[in-house]
Design an enzyme around this catalytic site. Structure first.
Site, PDB file in Angstrom:
ATOM      1  N   GLY A 126       0.816  -1.207   0.000  1.00  0.00           N
ATOM      2  CA  GLY A 126       0.000   0.000   0.000  1.00  0.00           C
ATOM      3  C   GLY A 126       0.852   1.260   0.000  1.00  0.00           C
ATOM      4  N   SER A 127       0.354   2.288   0.643  1.00  0.00           N
ATOM      5  CA  SER A 127       1.004   3.606   0.579  1.00  0.00           C
ATOM      6  C   SER A 127       2.309   3.692   1.349  1.00  0.00           C
ATOM      7  CB  SER A 127       0.036   4.686   1.077  1.00  0.00           C
ATOM      8  OG  SER A 127      -1.049   4.821   0.186  1.00  0.00           O
TER       9      SER A 127
END
Length: 619
Positions: free
Chosen positions: A319-320
């Protein structure tokens, strides 16, 4: 007369020939006796001694495993066991029946004992029951006259004082399987145990030690008459871990609020892993003496992967959190400058496909620090498009993504950082630009372990040095070597500093603001991440679907990577809550609590070491 003379001569010749033959045979016999008794005397003496004297191996004492401060994590206990000599017992069933009054025996125990008795000679001891309590040993001793053929022997068994908290790190020992046999005689000893997982397996040779020997005299049928000599062998070496057990216990307790989670914390300068927690865990003490079928089935069928060390074996879309590596790579490649701005309207169109930002209305115009603070997807779609997947992969590899890190545990998994060549080889299809965009926000084919993301964070905040995690600091008297000058990952310090500024902004005005450490001097920097497990359809997006209402195993993974203190980074932490939801909401508070506990423990140790009477300067 002449006939008598001729007969006499013939008899004499025959007698002479027969006598000569006898003498010849006696000579051959004498020569053979001389050869056997004189020439071959040493050889037959050795053979006779070999039949009379047997050499038997003695299992060595297994080495201890301790934490960085010497607290024992794996120890050896005395193992009292009762054995049966069938020829002395006479009526085996009757003896076992009386034994059952003080030492419970199951039907399976009784069946095994009878089977072993039938397979062995009547004078060979058969194990009846192991790990007897002191009360059971005393009961057998008191009732000895009524238990003919039974006796007590003393051995060792492995025990894990903190079997649940340390299970995924220490691992466990188990019986030697056929696949484990290497020809080493000690492995064939009855009841011998070897490492099956964790540090027990990784350092099996060091922990095992060297077998001793016992020289015993036996009679013609193999019965032991007496012991002539004994060599105790060499115990296994102590393995000292980098783990701080009290911190490990705290982290395990903190993760219990979730169904399934993992966390790891490491020293950003030397790579020492201070805690490595995977929840839920199991009790390693189930294994050394043989796990039951019911317990094994329960562990294998656990829906939360209880046997899996998620820190090194769990591979998830990062993810981020991956935006740390993307930002540093983009700056180093020169596809963006620290001040250059990208406009985020809330989406990017590529052909007939629309790639959304997590913020529906968009973030407006952002530079790299702003994009880090707000975790803007559109900004990082654009960085991935400018870089291309191969340059992005090269930069991510520098941070440890998609590579085994070589931590001191078996079965570490490498994650995955895709490239054009990888997709062509694995799937037989060419790489698409849209896949680059998705990779830029840590989705798609990108997979990472919690340990890799902690290492990424450490390499960022230590000035861009390629530190690697380590779990063992010493084996026996020999300390494991540290790399005195950790090499650079090849990214300019100015670019590293810009990304670090972005991680600080995450905590001061961005997605992690609510989880900032309040204690002065202990503040943390970090980056949140929320990785999708299933795709959100256009209809669901338009309807404002809430993923938290989905079935547990379809919800997003919650990530947070962090370090502290901000002014002089020392600790890097990575936390994943499987199917937990948003990273800033669910994983960030756990990372905050872990980093705060770690710093407070270190502060407490410094205060103790500086206390009067401990050698501190009192002036």
């Amino acid at each position: 007369m002449e006939r008598d003379t001729d007969r006499s001569r013939g008899f004499t010749r025959r007698a002479f020939a027969l006598g000569g033959l006898k003498l010849g045979l006696l000579g051959v016999l004498g020569g053979r006796l001389y050869y056997l008794q004189v020439e071959e005397s040493n050889r037959y003496k050795v053979l006779a001694e070999s039949n009379r004297i047997n050499m038997r191996l003695l299992a060595p004492s297994r080495g201890l495993i301790t934490d960085r401060f010497g607290a024992q994590m794996a120890v050896n206990d005395q193992n009292f066991r009762v054995v049966l000599v069938a020829e002395e017992a006479k009526d085996i069933q009757s003896v076992l029946g009386r034994l059952g009054q003080g030492v419970p025996l199951t039907d399976a125990d009784l069946a095994r004992i009878v089977r072993d008795v039938k397979r062995r000679r009547a004078f060979v001891p058969v194990t009846v029951k192991e790990n007897l309590s002191w009360e059971q040993v005393s009961w057998i001793d008191v009732n000895g006259p009524e238990l003919p053929g039974l006796s007590i022997e003393v051995g060792e068994s492995r025990r894990y004082p903190f079997g649940v908290e340390m299970a995924h790190i220490i691992g466990y020992v188990g019986a030697v399987a056929e696949a484990d046999l290497t020809g080493e005689p000690v492995l064939s000893l009855p009841g011998f145990r070897i490492g099956k997982s964790g540090v027990e397996r990784q350092y099996e040779t060091d922990l095992r030690g060297v077998a001793g020997s016992s020289q015993v005299e036996v009679n013609a049928v193999g019965r032991v008459i007496r012991e002539l000599n004994r060599g105790e062998g060499k115990p296994g070496q102590e393995v000292r871990l980098t783990i701080d057990f009290e911190l490990q216990r705290y982290v395990m307790e903190r993760l219990k609020t979730e169904f399934s989670a993992a966390a790891v914390i490491m020293d950003v300068h030397n790579g020492d892993v201070l805690a490595m927690a995977s929840h839920p865990s199991y009790d390693a003490n189930l294994f050394p003496n043989g796990i039951s079928t019911a317990d094994w089935r329960r562990l294998v069928e656990d829906p939360y992967g209880i046997l899996n060390n998620k820190v090194i074996n769990g591979q998830y879309p990062p993810g981020s959190t991956f935006k740390i590596a993307v930002a540093a790579t983009a700056l180093e490649a020169g596809v963006v400058t620290p001040d250059q701005r990208v406009f985020c309207p809330g989406y990017v169109d590529l052909g007939d496909h629309r790639f959304h930002c997590w913020k529906r209305g968009g973030h407006g115009s952002l530079n790299v620090v702003d994009a880090m603070a707000q975790s803007c997807d559109v900004y990082f779609y654009e960085m991935a498009r400018r870089l291309g997947i191969d340059r992005l992969a090269e930069g991510a590899n520098k941070f440890g993504i998609g590579q085994k890190l070589g931590v001191d545990l078996p079965n570490e998994r490498p994650g995955l950082m895709p490239t054009k060549a990888w997709k062509e080889g694995a799937m037989g299809t060419s790489w698409q630009l849209g896949e680059s965009l998705i990779a830029g926000i840590g989705q798609g084919y990108v997979l990472a372990t919690p340990l890799q993301l902690a290492t990424m964070t450490a390499r960022l905040v230590n000035g861009g040095r390629a530190v690697v995690p380590r779990l063992v600091m010493a084996v026996g008297d020999e300390a494991m070597p540290e790399v005195p000058d950790v090499p650079s990952i090849g990214i300019a310090k100015s670019h590293i500093d810009t990304v670090v500024e972005g991680t600080v902004a995450v905590m001061t005005r961005g997605t992690g603001k609510r989880s900032q450490i309040k204690q002065k001097g202990m503040e943390m920097g970090g980056k949140s991440g929320t990785s999708q497990v299933r795709r959100i359809s256009m209809a669901e997006r338009a309807a404002g679907v809430n993923p938290d209402n989905w079935p547990w195993n379809q919800r997003h993974h919650a990530w947070f990577v962090a370090y502290a203190p901000v002014g002089a980074p020392r600790y890097a932490c990575s936390v994943i809550v499987e199917h937990g939801g948003g990273g800033s909401e669910y994983a960030a508070p756990i990372a905050r609590d872990i980093l705060l506990e770690c710093q407070q423990r270190e502060s407490g140790r410094r205060l103790l070491s500086a206390a009067p009477g401990d050698g501190a300067d009192k002036g």
